[in-house]
Design a protein around this motif. Structure first.
Motif, short mmCIF file in Angstrom:
data_model
loop_
_atom_site.label_atom_id
_atom_site.label_comp_id
_atom_site.label_asym_id
_atom_site.label_seq_id
_atom_site.Cartn_x
_atom_site.Cartn_y
_atom_site.Cartn_z
N LYS A 1 63.40 9.11 -28.95
CA LYS A 1 64.45 9.45 -28.00
C LYS A 1 64.76 8.21 -27.16
O LYS A 1 63.88 7.68 -26.49
N CYS A 2 65.98 7.75 -27.19
CA CYS A 2 66.38 6.61 -26.38
C CYS A 2 66.88 7.12 -25.03
O CYS A 2 67.87 7.87 -25.00
N MET A 3 66.24 6.72 -23.97
CA MET A 3 66.60 7.25 -22.66
C MET A 3 66.20 6.29 -21.55
O MET A 3 65.37 5.40 -21.74
N SER A 4 66.82 6.48 -20.40
CA SER A 4 66.48 5.66 -19.25
C SER A 4 65.15 6.14 -18.66
O SER A 4 64.73 7.27 -18.87
N LEU A 5 64.52 5.26 -17.89
CA LEU A 5 63.23 5.58 -17.30
C LEU A 5 63.31 6.78 -16.37
O LEU A 5 62.34 7.53 -16.25
N SER A 6 64.44 6.97 -15.74
CA SER A 6 64.59 8.08 -14.80
C SER A 6 64.45 9.45 -15.46
O SER A 6 64.19 10.44 -14.79
N GLN A 7 64.64 9.51 -16.78
CA GLN A 7 64.55 10.79 -17.49
C GLN A 7 63.14 11.15 -17.91
O GLN A 7 62.89 12.27 -18.34
N PHE A 8 62.20 10.21 -17.79
CA PHE A 8 60.83 10.47 -18.22
C PHE A 8 60.22 11.65 -17.47
O PHE A 8 59.42 12.41 -18.01
N CYS A 9 60.56 11.80 -16.20
CA CYS A 9 59.95 12.85 -15.39
C CYS A 9 60.40 14.24 -15.82
O CYS A 9 59.80 15.25 -15.42
N LYS A 10 61.43 14.34 -16.65
CA LYS A 10 61.92 15.64 -17.12
C LYS A 10 61.24 16.09 -18.41
O LYS A 10 61.42 17.22 -18.85
N ILE A 11 60.48 15.21 -19.03
CA ILE A 11 59.85 15.52 -20.31
C ILE A 11 58.64 16.43 -20.08
O ILE A 11 57.80 16.14 -19.23
#
Length: 444
Positions: free
Chosen positions: A204-214
């Motif tokens: 999954k290619c994503m910004s660091l800010s989205q890690f907390c939603k995983i």
């Protein structure tokens, strides 16, 4: 290979690997209204600069009998925060909080002055030339007691007194003491696919800010800059097998691996926790042996042995050479582990053009709308997918590549939604090649 000693005046929150040569000039115990105790102390270096130190309740037993007033010592590692004590005893804007990975070694340091007092003149206090949250040293005598608050349960005794100035002659006042004395190797494989395509596929290619939603362990690709070491009680290396990344059960003894091969002498291998950032977002990444060795140009065994040869036997001291890992903008292929609030680094690139291509063509920003997510159109070609596995020892240092069939699901999520990537598969798209994000141009 050991770290240089830092000055107290330079302490800031940019790192946790501070190394201080100091004298403990005061130490005291604090018990709150729930009966929980912690320690506070003031340390001073050879320049006379001081900083307040906090030792929390969970570390109290380790340090209470060790720390002695007026002792000189070397302190390694500590978290740095703003000095928000209700009552401050020095001018430093920061405070140090001991970590599980903090070490202290008593040593005779003649260049640090003995404990001294920093007297405040009565005239300055009366003129308001002092801070209301600062505890000051004064010379005076109690000439009158005005009021004593009764000792009621849950409240401290408060005494109001009048002090008389007993300032010493100028030549006897204590003054502030002065000083005495590369890019990593490319993926192997067919040349028809670019290194970038192989790097991002099945992730999954994503910004660091989205890690907390995983919510579940997920393979991701992101771009971030390394900030500072996250010091833990495990330090910067572990003892492992001489042939693979598996951890040795006992660093002092030979042992037999599950495959039957005997390891006579385990060797140090890198395992370094580093805070990374992108914009306002931060996350903790765990870097493993092969990636660190490639960037540093030396093995953990060589670095550790060099430290010991130079007289540094504290395994919690982070050598200066490790700072080559910091302040680097890199593309990361990581396994996000939300249970531990960390991500394990599987692959990384620090090549500028490689990082820029990942960032510009693949990373989906957190502020994109659902419509923009839907416009990620897959390419219709076939590609063998590559993924990484954990090493057989359970350590998160991948050593092999497994061929897998890509999943068919595409996750579309709006900002603020919690993303369950495990339910939809940890692959990129149903395409055989990973899709690039399309640039959305506003209609005129």
């Amino acid at each position: 290979m050991s770290r240089k000693v830092d000055s107290v005046k330079d302490i800031n929150d940019s790192k946790e690997t501070w190394r201080l040569a100091v004298r403990i000039i005061d130490v005291w115990s604090v018990v709150n209204n729930k009966g929980i105790e912690h320690l506070e102390m003031i340390v001073m270096d050879s320049l006379g600069d001081r900083i307040q130190v906090l030792i929390r309740h969970d570390h109290l037993l380790k340090w209470k009998e060790v720390i002695k007033e007026n002792m000189t010592c070397i302190i390694n590692n500590g978290s740095v925060y703003n000095n928000d004590f209700q009552w401050k005893v020095c001018d430093h804007s920061k405070k140090i909080v001991f970590l599980g990975g903090t070490t202290m070694k008593a040593i005779e340091l003649q260049n640090i002055p003995p404990k001294g007092y920093f007297f405040k003149d009565f005239g300055e206090i009366l003129q308001g030339k002092c801070k209301t949250d600062r505890l000051e040293d004064i010379i005076g005598a109690v000439s009158e007691i005005n009021h004593i608050q009764s000792n009621t349960p849950g409240k401290k005794v408060v005494v109001s007194v009048v002090l008389k100035d007993l300032k010493l002659p100028t030549n006897e006042q204590k003054e502030k003491p002065t000083q005495s004395a590369k890019s990593l190797s490319n993926w192997s494989g067919g040349s028809q696919y670019s290194p970038v395509e192989r790097f991002v596929h099945n992730a999954k290619c994503m910004s660091l800010s989205q890690f907390c939603k995983i919510k579940h362990e997920t393979l991701c690709v992101s771009v971030a800059t390394t900030l500072k070491f996250a010091v833990s009680k495990y330090g910067w290396f572990y003892y492992g097998c001489t042939r693979c990344s598996s951890k040795a059960p006992n660093p002092e003894k030979a042992y037999e691996r599950s495959c039957g091969q005997k390891v006579e002498q385990p060797i140090p291998r890198y395992t370094i926790e580093i805070y990374v950032s992108n914009g306002e977002s931060k996350y903790r990444f765990v870097f493993w042996d092969s990636e660190c060795a490639a960037i540093l140009g030396m093995t953990a065994e060589f670095m550790h042995n060099s430290m010991v040869e130079n007289g540094e036997d504290d395994p919690m001291v982070y050598p200066d050479e490790l700072e080559m890992l910091l302040n680097k903008k890199m593309a990361f292929r990581v396994k996000v582990q939300p249970t531990f609030s960390q991500a394990s680094v599987w692959k990384l690139y620090d090549d500028e053009s490689f990082v820029k291509e990942i960032e510009n063509d693949y990373i989906v920003e957190d502020n994109q709308s659902k419509t923009e997510y839907a416009k990620l159109v897959p390419n219709k070609e076939n590609l063998e997918t590559s993924a990484q596995t954990l090493s057989a020892s359970g350590e998160n240092d991948p050593e092999s590549i497994i061929l897998m069939t890509p999943a068919k699901d595409v996750v579309i999520a709006d900002k603020g939604e919690e993303i369950d990537f495990e339910a939809s598969g940890a692959t990129q798209l149903s395409s055989t090649k990973p899709s690039k994000k399309l640039k959305i141009e506003s209609s005129s």
